[in-house]
Design an enzyme around this catalytic site. Structure first.
Site, mmCIF file in Angstrom:
data_model
loop_
_atom_site.group_PDB
_atom_site.id
_atom_site.type_symbol
_atom_site.label_atom_id
_atom_site.label_comp_id
_atom_site.label_asym_id
_atom_site.label_seq_id
_atom_site.Cartn_x
_atom_site.Cartn_y
_atom_site.Cartn_z
ATOM 1 N N CYS A 97 -3.419 0.697 9.080
ATOM 2 C CA CYS A 97 -3.896 1.915 8.419
ATOM 3 C C CYS A 97 -3.915 3.024 9.468
ATOM 4 O O CYS A 97 -3.246 2.903 10.492
ATOM 5 C CB CYS A 97 -5.263 1.704 7.751
ATOM 6 S SG CYS A 97 -6.648 1.435 8.853
ATOM 7 N N ARG A 124 -9.735 0.099 6.258
ATOM 8 C CA ARG A 124 -8.855 -0.678 5.390
ATOM 9 C C ARG A 124 -8.136 -1.814 6.098
ATOM 10 O O ARG A 124 -8.136 -2.945 5.608
ATOM 11 C CB ARG A 124 -7.821 0.238 4.714
ATOM 12 C CG ARG A 124 -8.452 1.222 3.754
ATOM 13 C CD ARG A 124 -7.465 2.229 3.250
ATOM 14 N NE ARG A 124 -6.988 3.045 4.369
ATOM 15 C CZ ARG A 124 -5.945 3.855 4.306
ATOM 16 N NH1 ARG A 124 -5.250 3.949 3.192
ATOM 17 N NH2 ARG A 124 -5.591 4.587 5.344
ATOM 18 N N ASP A 138 -8.170 5.447 0.983
ATOM 19 C CA ASP A 138 -8.949 5.445 2.217
ATOM 20 C C ASP A 138 -10.414 5.739 1.865
ATOM 21 O O ASP A 138 -10.732 6.821 1.390
ATOM 22 C CB ASP A 138 -8.411 6.511 3.168
ATOM 23 C CG ASP A 138 -9.026 6.434 4.552
ATOM 24 O OD1 ASP A 138 -10.055 5.744 4.724
ATOM 25 O OD2 ASP A 138 -8.475 7.068 5.471
#
Length: 154
Positions: free
Chosen positions: A12, A18, A127
């Site tokens: 990420c 994440r 996100d």
């Protein structure tokens, strides 16, 4: 079915939310998936490793995923492509950054995590960094569903 001894890298932006959550879920499922190694990184992770976002850690702990207390973020490296069979981006921005880092990489080696979910191909795991705890649960729901559908040889 996967190749025994296979390795997967989850990526990420900063490697704080994440991708560490995806790493934890993949680690928990690694034996069933035939994975020998699972790691995570960020395309813009801080040069010095930072701890996982506490909200991401809390979301994982609520679902009983083990997280190493010493876990630290790291930046994706050019040599990672040689170390991992698949590199899975959590969003299209990260995917574009990875393709710049590794020009000419075959699409089957580097693609979006949600490409493994029928009907979600090309979609991003949102996100949750600027959201509430619910955003972390939503991201974790998508990650768990994608890991359940993951096939290395697709």
């Amino acid at each position: 079915m996967t190749t025994p001894g296979a390795a997967v890298l989850l990526v990420c932006r900063a490697n704080l939310c994440r991708s560490p959550m995806a790493e934890a879920v993949f680690r928990a499922c690694a034996p069933a998936l035939g994975l020998a190694r699972v790691a995570s990184a960020g395309v813009h992770a801080a040069p010095r490793g930072e701890p996982m976002d506490p909200r991401a850690r809390a979301a994982l702990e609520r679902r009983r995923y083990g997280v190493d207390k010493k876990w630290r973020s790291r930046r994706v490296l050019p040599e990672d492509l040689a170390k991992f069979d698949r590199v899975l981006a959590l969003d299209s921005y990260v995917l574009d950054e990875l393709r710049e880092l590794w020009p000419g990489v075959p699409a089957h080696r580097v693609h979006l995590l949600l490409d493994h979910l029928p009907g979600m191909e090309g979609e991003d795991v949102p996100d949750p960094y600027y959201s509430s705890a619910i955003g972390f649960d939503v991201a974790l729901d998508l990650i768990e569903t994608a890991v359940a559908a993951f096939k290395l040889n697709r």
